[in-house]
Motif scaffolding. Sequence first.
Motif, PDB file in Angstrom:
ATOM      1  N   UNK A 233       0.647  -1.336  -0.279  1.00 50.36           N
ATOM      2  CA  UNK A 233      -0.007   0.473   0.388  1.00 50.36           C
ATOM      3  C   UNK A 233       0.917   1.079  -0.536  1.00 50.36           C
ATOM      4  N   UNK A 234       1.570   1.319   1.013  1.00 49.98           N
ATOM      5  CA  UNK A 234       2.470   2.583   0.649  1.00 49.98           C
ATOM      6  C   UNK A 234       3.176   2.935  -0.657  1.00 49.98           C
ATOM      7  N   UNK A 235       3.685   1.651  -1.122  1.00 55.11           N
ATOM      8  CA  UNK A 235       4.485   2.383  -2.710  1.00 55.11           C
ATOM      9  C   UNK A 235       3.196   2.541  -3.195  1.00 55.11           C
ATOM     10  N   UNK A 236       1.911   1.856  -3.551  1.00 54.84           N
ATOM     11  CA  UNK A 236       1.250   2.393  -4.575  1.00 54.84           C
ATOM     12  C   UNK A 236       0.883   3.364  -3.789  1.00 54.84           C
ATOM     13  N   UNK A 237       0.675   4.570  -2.965  1.00 57.80           N
ATOM     14  CA  UNK A 237       0.923   5.880  -2.531  1.00 57.80           C
ATOM     15  C   UNK A 237       1.641   6.630  -3.547  1.00 57.80           C
ATOM     16  N   UNK A 238       2.217   6.004  -2.638  1.00 62.62           N
ATOM     17  CA  UNK A 238       4.236   6.190  -2.999  1.00 62.62           C
ATOM     18  C   UNK A 238       4.140   6.367  -5.080  1.00 62.62           C
ATOM     19  N   UNK A 239       3.606   6.010  -6.115  1.00 62.77           N
ATOM     20  CA  UNK A 239       3.637   5.365  -6.669  1.00 62.77           C
ATOM     21  C   UNK A 239       2.500   6.724  -7.747  1.00 62.77           C
ATOM     22  N   UNK A 240       1.662   7.279  -6.837  1.00 55.70           N
ATOM     23  CA  UNK A 240       1.203   7.716  -8.079  1.00 55.70           C
ATOM     24  C   UNK A 240       1.115   9.041  -7.566  1.00 55.70           C
ATOM     25  N   UNK A 241       1.677   9.716  -6.647  1.00 59.23           N
ATOM     26  CA  UNK A 241       2.940  11.032  -6.238  1.00 59.23           C
ATOM     27  C   UNK A 241       3.868  10.319  -7.142  1.00 59.23           C
ATOM     28  N   UNK A 242       4.637   9.950  -7.464  1.00 59.27           N
ATOM     29  CA  UNK A 242       5.769  10.009  -8.939  1.00 59.27           C
ATOM     30  C   UNK A 242       5.242   9.944  -9.716  1.00 59.27           C
ATOM     31  N   UNK A 243       4.238   9.587 -10.305  1.00 60.58           N
ATOM     32  CA  UNK A 243       4.141   9.260 -11.645  1.00 60.58           C
ATOM     33  C   UNK A 243       3.064  10.606 -11.950  1.00 60.58           C
ATOM     34  N   UNK A 244       1.916  10.695 -10.905  1.00 61.76           N
ATOM     35  CA  UNK A 244       1.024  11.634 -11.332  1.00 61.76           C
ATOM     36  C   UNK A 244       0.320  10.943 -12.772  1.00 61.76           C
ATOM     37  N   UNK A 245      -0.700  10.302 -12.441  1.00 62.10           N
ATOM     38  CA  UNK A 245      -1.692   9.252 -13.518  1.00 62.10           C
ATOM     39  C   UNK A 245      -2.528   9.692 -14.463  1.00 62.10           C
TER      40      UNK A 245
ATOM     41  N   UNK B 124      -6.892  -5.557  -6.375  1.00 58.94           N
ATOM     42  CA  UNK B 124      -7.264  -5.619  -5.319  1.00 58.94           C
ATOM     43  C   UNK B 124      -6.714  -4.473  -4.376  1.00 58.94           C
ATOM     44  N   UNK B 125      -5.282  -4.270  -4.628  1.00 58.15           N
ATOM     45  CA  UNK B 125      -4.061  -3.902  -3.986  1.00 58.15           C
ATOM     46  C   UNK B 125      -4.261  -2.440  -4.493  1.00 58.15           C
ATOM     47  N   UNK B 126      -4.011  -2.274  -5.815  1.00 61.93           N
ATOM     48  CA  UNK B 126      -4.775  -0.463  -6.412  1.00 61.93           C
ATOM     49  C   UNK B 126      -5.900   0.171  -5.333  1.00 61.93           C
ATOM     50  N   UNK B 127      -7.357  -0.555  -5.312  1.00 61.38           N
ATOM     51  CA  UNK B 127      -8.391  -0.242  -4.903  1.00 61.38           C
ATOM     52  C   UNK B 127      -8.351  -0.475  -3.822  1.00 61.38           C
ATOM     53  N   UNK B 128      -8.076  -1.202  -2.570  1.00 63.52           N
ATOM     54  CA  UNK B 128      -7.825  -0.591  -0.880  1.00 63.52           C
ATOM     55  C   UNK B 128      -6.468   0.396  -1.189  1.00 63.52           C
ATOM     56  N   UNK B 129      -5.799   0.499  -1.992  1.00 66.36           N
ATOM     57  CA  UNK B 129      -4.522   1.256  -1.474  1.00 66.36           C
ATOM     58  C   UNK B 129      -5.590   3.308  -1.790  1.00 66.36           C
TER      59      UNK B 129
END
Length: 264
Positions: free
Chosen positions: A1-13, A212-217
């Motif tokens: 989960x931590x990696x998912x949120x960090x990736x969201x900020x890093x990659x700005x989809x 599931x990891x993406x939606x849970x995050x």
Amino acid sequence: MERAVASLRDRAPLVHGITGTATQGLVADGLLAAGARPMLTSTRAEAPTLVPIANALLVNLGSLNNDAREAIKPSVEAAVAHGIPWVLDPTAIGLAPVRTPLARELVALAPTAVRGNASEVLTLALGAGGGHVGRGADSTITPDAAVVAARDISRAHGCVVAVSGAVDLVTDGRQEVRVANGHPLLTQVSGTGCLLGALSAAMVGLDDVAGVVAVVAATALLTVASERAAANAAGPGSFRIRLLDELNAVSSGEVALRARLTCE
């Protein structure tokens, strides 16, 4: 989960959203605050042509005018053709004579994820033999009442299903995760469910976060931010502003630390 949120900020989809006009402001601002980028276009002439440049597509049936209605299916077909993940948010289906059959038609096109409240998920499952006509966005039914329906939709269409409520449920038909974070003020601000659908689209648009990891995050990010926002909010108005601030301020580590998850 931590990696998912960090990736969201890093990659700005980039999230291409066809969503309700009443909640577009919160959806766009919430995506930006969380680290993603919104592109909200709902015309038949433009929406399908813009899908290939996005990382994900959000289809929200919130305010279904004629132009948006005509744009939805071609946009979904473009997403499928180009391998773009997409999220279906069947807002307010139930007795509505247009959006309800449209939602069932769309779920047959295999969304990456479906996000709704228990009433909407139960109604969506009618095509698989259910028997519920819900109250749409105004749901008084708990996510636990929609567990079987969520599993059925997941297995039939190969998607993740998220059922929002006091304790959110996320399932892919095999595993289930419950997220016990959140605050009652979320239900007093129009569009927070739509924003959760948009954040889910942003997460599934990351090619290093899946299922599931993406939606849970996405669910944990919004609900943890809501708890932080409510701590100093005087009411729904200040909570709305603080929710945007906290979506921007909360760290990926704090989301992971504060998330109250139960896995089955």
